[in-house]
Design an enzyme around this catalytic site. Structure first.
Site, mmCIF file in Angstrom:
data_model
loop_
_atom_site.group_PDB
_atom_site.id
_atom_site.type_symbol
_atom_site.label_atom_id
_atom_site.label_comp_id
_atom_site.label_asym_id
_atom_site.label_seq_id
_atom_site.Cartn_x
_atom_site.Cartn_y
_atom_site.Cartn_z
ATOM 1 N N GLU A 1 0.829 -1.207 0.000
ATOM 2 C CA GLU A 1 0.000 0.000 0.000
ATOM 3 C C GLU A 1 0.866 1.261 0.000
ATOM 4 O O GLU A 1 0.499 2.270 -0.614
ATOM 5 C CB GLU A 1 -0.938 -0.001 1.210
ATOM 6 C CG GLU A 1 -2.058 -1.023 1.135
ATOM 7 C CD GLU A 1 -1.614 -2.418 1.544
ATOM 8 O OE1 GLU A 1 -0.433 -2.588 1.944
ATOM 9 O OE2 GLU A 1 -2.436 -3.346 1.464
ATOM 10 N N MET B 1 15.531 -3.714 1.876
ATOM 11 C CA MET B 1 14.221 -3.081 1.714
ATOM 12 C C MET B 1 14.338 -1.879 0.780
ATOM 13 O O MET B 1 15.323 -1.140 0.817
ATOM 14 C CB MET B 1 13.682 -2.627 3.065
ATOM 15 C CG MET B 1 13.336 -3.777 4.013
ATOM 16 S SD MET B 1 11.972 -4.776 3.405
ATOM 17 C CE MET B 1 10.636 -3.588 3.496
ATOM 18 N N GLY B 2 13.323 -1.704 -0.067
ATOM 19 C CA GLY B 2 13.264 -0.514 -0.895
ATOM 20 C C GLY B 2 14.022 -0.586 -2.199
ATOM 21 O O GLY B 2 14.124 0.418 -2.905
ATOM 22 N N ASN C 1 2.281 -6.358 -7.448
ATOM 23 C CA ASN C 1 2.235 -5.264 -8.422
ATOM 24 C C ASN C 1 2.911 -5.613 -9.750
ATOM 25 O O ASN C 1 4.136 -5.534 -9.877
ATOM 26 C CB ASN C 1 2.875 -4.017 -7.814
ATOM 27 C CG ASN C 1 2.539 -2.770 -8.600
ATOM 28 O OD1 ASN C 1 2.063 -2.828 -9.727
ATOM 29 N ND2 ASN C 1 2.782 -1.626 -8.003
ATOM 30 N N LEU D 1 2.685 -3.861 -12.367
ATOM 31 C CA LEU D 1 2.997 -2.638 -13.098
ATOM 32 C C LEU D 1 4.399 -2.111 -12.826
ATOM 33 O O LEU D 1 4.902 -1.292 -13.593
ATOM 34 C CB LEU D 1 1.965 -1.556 -12.776
ATOM 35 C CG LEU D 1 0.527 -1.902 -13.156
ATOM 36 C CD1 LEU D 1 -0.412 -0.795 -12.731
ATOM 37 C CD2 LEU D 1 0.410 -2.161 -14.655
ATOM 38 N N GLU D 2 5.022 -2.561 -11.739
ATOM 39 C CA GLU D 2 6.374 -2.080 -11.455
ATOM 40 C C GLU D 2 7.348 -2.489 -12.559
ATOM 41 O O GLU D 2 8.017 -1.626 -13.145
ATOM 42 C CB GLU D 2 6.820 -2.565 -10.076
ATOM 43 C CG GLU D 2 6.078 -1.877 -8.960
ATOM 44 C CD GLU D 2 6.471 -2.350 -7.572
ATOM 45 O OE1 GLU D 2 6.460 -1.542 -6.643
ATOM 46 O OE2 GLU D 2 6.787 -3.553 -7.423
#
Length: 428
Positions: free
Chosen positions: A66, A314-315, A340, A342-343
């Protein structure tokens, strides 16, 4: 009729509050581990500390997914309302870490309180936001009631209701109706989602179809440059990624990698488990399977003998997607509902998924209809698909460009959402 409806909604919320109070030991045990050393656990009871006299906007994004989806909206809020403080809440510690990494001290962060009546009232009273925004659909009855009592307008951005969630809300009809009747505006991902919200009790005049915020994904140049540099350091070898994988999927991914390496012995797999608490477990499993593993967190250069890079930071998922020739998006070979798609599509990387995509069915179907997604049923089929795509540069490029075009053609949810938020703030 309206009075009876209101009484039934209040009774439903009272019974709900009684139930979660009786279950509080189990609930508290469940969230105890969702903690960050920079936050007090008392935040779960609404004991937050706020400072400053500027008006506040509050956005809730439950977890990492999210937060990623809401990132363009968060950036827009910072740009559109520089005279407001922006407060982000998450339910999970991984979501909190993603907020910290992405936005630093540009936003404040708190953990969302548990939905006990007193905790919800205390949190909303102390925060005192001008507007509350819920990313996707994590609706808590007592938090919404606390907002309603303090005249805080609530917006649901990128609202979605899967078939399972819809059935669950239907089972608690009075409680659901009582929540939805208080929401100022719902920006639904699709017409189907909008219809479901209305059927559950949301006033139709307050529900609009905005499209999916995920299409407004913005990949900054710094991320693209980092991907190019990292990929260049590996030399001219085939690279594919399995992102956001779950238990039961890593085994299938390793089967696929074995099939691929029989055709391309120097192929490299980037494996990124969805949950950081599984990094060590997945690393051990890959070593047991005979892979020559290097962990991204080690920070050292890959060797030619490395067969698998474990994305255990992370990230960095977008950066790692940008390094790949083909991307498999996890949560889709097991009945999780998908993550996702779409990434990688936004980066022009060929997208492959499994069949379990209930969480993003409209997006998945849009990609498939535009020949921008390949679906496989198991690890063997995934491996065969990888061989085919890595043997055919033109087909792989065509698939990636189709995905990029789908993302570009469906942008617009962000503009519609930020316009409604501005209008609500002007009216308040």
């Amino acid at each position: 009729m309206r009075s009876r409806s209101g009484r039934s909604s209040r009774l439903a919320r009272w019974l709900y509050s009684l139930t979660i109070t009786l279950l509080s030991p189990l609930i508290w045990w469940r969230v105890w581990r969702e903690w960050a050393p920079t936050h007090r656990r008392r935040e779960r009871l609404g004991f937050i500390q706020v400072s400053g006299s500027r008006p506040r906007l509050w956005l809730h994004a439950a977890s990492v997914g999210e937060v990623v989806t809401a990132t363009p909206l968060i950036r827009a809020l910072l740009e559109d309302h520089p005279d407001h403080d922006l407060v982000i809440t998450t339910m999970t510690a991984t979501g909190a870490e993603r907020v910290r990494q992405t936005f630093g001290d540009r936003v404040a962060h708190h953990f969302l309180p548990l939905d006990f009546p007193g905790s919800a009232r205390r949190f909303v009273t102390r925060l005192n936001p001008r507007l509350a925004i819920i990313a996707e659909t994590e609706l808590w009855p007592n938090l919404l009631a606390a907002c309603h009592r303090r005249n805080v307008p609530v917006v649901v951005a990128n609202g979605r209701l899967s078939a399972g969630a819809f059935r669950l809300y239907q089972r608690f009809g009075a409680l659901s109706r009582g929540m939805l009747e208080t929401i100022a505006w719902i920006g639904a991902k699709s017409a189907l989602d909008a219809d479901r919200f209305v059927e559950l009790g949301a006033p139709s005049a307050r529900v609009a179809v905005t499209g999916a915020l995920k299409f407004d994904l913005d990949v900054d140049e710094a991320t693209r440059q980092a991907s190019r540099q990292l990929r260049a350091s590996w030399g001219p070898r085939p690279v594919w990624i399995a992102g956001s994988t779950h238990p039961g999927e890593e085994e299938q991914v390793l089967i696929a990698h074995g099939v691929l390496r029989r055709r391309f012995p120097d192929a490299l797999l980037i494996l990124v488990p969805r949950h950081p608490q599984r990094f060590d477990e997945v690393n051990a499993h890959c070593l047991e399977a005979g892979e020559r593993v290097q962990r991204l967190s080690a920070g050292s250069a890959l060797t030619a003998s490395t067969t698998l890079l474990l994305g255990d930071t992370m990230g960095d998922l977008m950066k790692l997607y940008g390094c790949a020739d083909v991307a498999f998006v996890g949560g889709s070979l097991t009945p999780v509902g998908g993550h996702n798609l779409l990434e990688p599509a936004a980066l022009g990387v060929a997208v492959v998924s499994g069949p379990h995509l209930d969480n993003l069915r409209e997006i998945a179907d849009t990609l498939a209809q535009s020949d921008a997604r390949v679906q496989v049923e198991n690890g063997q089929a995934l491996g065969e698909t990888l061989v085919a795509l890595l043997s055919d540069d033109a087909r792989r490029h065509e698939l990636g460009e189709a995905g990029r075009a789908v993302v570009a053609a469906n942008r617009g949810a962000l503009a519609r959402t930020r316009a409604k938020i501005a209008a609500l703030l002007n009216d308040s």
